[in-house]
Design an enzyme around this catalytic site. Sequence first.
Site, PDB file in Angstrom:
ATOM      1  N   ARG A  92       0.813  -1.221   0.000  1.00 56.71           N
ATOM      2  CA  ARG A  92       0.000   0.000   0.000  1.00 56.71           C
ATOM      3  C   ARG A  92       0.846   1.272   0.000  1.00 56.71           C
ATOM      4  O   ARG A  92       0.309   2.376  -0.150  1.00 56.71           O
ATOM      5  CB  ARG A  92      -0.933   0.028   1.216  1.00 56.71           C
ATOM      6  CG  ARG A  92      -1.986  -1.081   1.219  1.00 56.71           C
ATOM      7  CD  ARG A  92      -2.853  -0.982   2.460  1.00 56.71           C
ATOM      8  NE  ARG A  92      -3.815  -2.065   2.556  1.00 56.71           N
ATOM      9  CZ  ARG A  92      -5.024  -2.063   2.016  1.00 56.71           C
ATOM     10  NH1 ARG A  92      -5.415  -0.988   1.323  1.00 56.71           N
ATOM     11  NH2 ARG A  92      -5.843  -3.078   2.160  1.00 56.71           N
ATOM     12  N   ARG A 164     -22.235   1.050   6.748  1.00 55.97           N
ATOM     13  CA  ARG A 164     -21.134   1.105   7.703  1.00 55.97           C
ATOM     14  C   ARG A 164     -20.628   2.537   7.840  1.00 55.97           C
ATOM     15  O   ARG A 164     -20.685   3.333   6.901  1.00 55.97           O
ATOM     16  CB  ARG A 164     -19.976   0.204   7.251  1.00 55.97           C
ATOM     17  CG  ARG A 164     -20.334  -1.245   7.237  1.00 55.97           C
ATOM     18  CD  ARG A 164     -19.154  -2.159   6.970  1.00 55.97           C
ATOM     19  NE  ARG A 164     -17.998  -1.563   6.317  1.00 55.97           N
ATOM     20  CZ  ARG A 164     -16.945  -2.267   5.905  1.00 55.97           C
ATOM     21  NH1 ARG A 164     -16.925  -3.571   6.066  1.00 55.97           N
ATOM     22  NH2 ARG A 164     -15.928  -1.669   5.317  1.00 55.97           N
TER      23      ARG A 164
END
Length: 225
Positions: A92, A164
């Site tokens: 990442r 969420r």
Amino acid sequence: MQHVVFIGPQGAGKGTQAAEVAPKFGLVHLATGDLFRSLMAEDTTLAQEVRTIYDRGDLVPDELTARVLFDSLDRRSDAESVTGALIDGFPRNAAQARILDDSVAARDETLAAVVHIVVPRDVLMQRLTGRLICRNCGRSYHETFNPPVIEGVCDACGGELYTRSDDTPEAVARRLDIYFEQTEPLLDHWRASGIVHDVDGDAGIEDVTASIEDVLSGVLDTDRN
């Protein structure tokens, strides 16, 4: 072994495509989130090491993440005939990319392809902010692309659907900012090696799959199943 990395923002469909493509090329699909969740249920030295870090509330070091990835690959390859890994969710950032390169080199293996799934930011926002999750069984839906038969109710179990907290427009925008600032620049790290392949992720799912398979057919030294 020859390995493949999927690079793309949240909502690009990396997991969906990896699950479809990996078995066709004898690759083990390694998704970091799934690996850590399954690891926590194990009673191994590596699992205990990771649990200790989790219990302290610390982030798992990048080197340990790479160990978890390749430990899972090695255990799978002992039981199955595999040609390499399809890595989803790692690296990442630049530090993780260097660790991945070093790990592959230390194993005398090859990073054969980096598949970059390209999706416009506005499309990503639409995909990610419309997600609905069942409170009971965890099944996911989408307000636009995969709505339930009855609004707010899970088709499978009748449970309540909710959004969420990390799927709000503000939270999604922050996650995408991090991707475009930290992860997408990694492509420049590998482009000089000629292993980056851009794929249009805004096409239909089957079209994206076909594009990725075309790429991998040209770079992997393996016959498709």
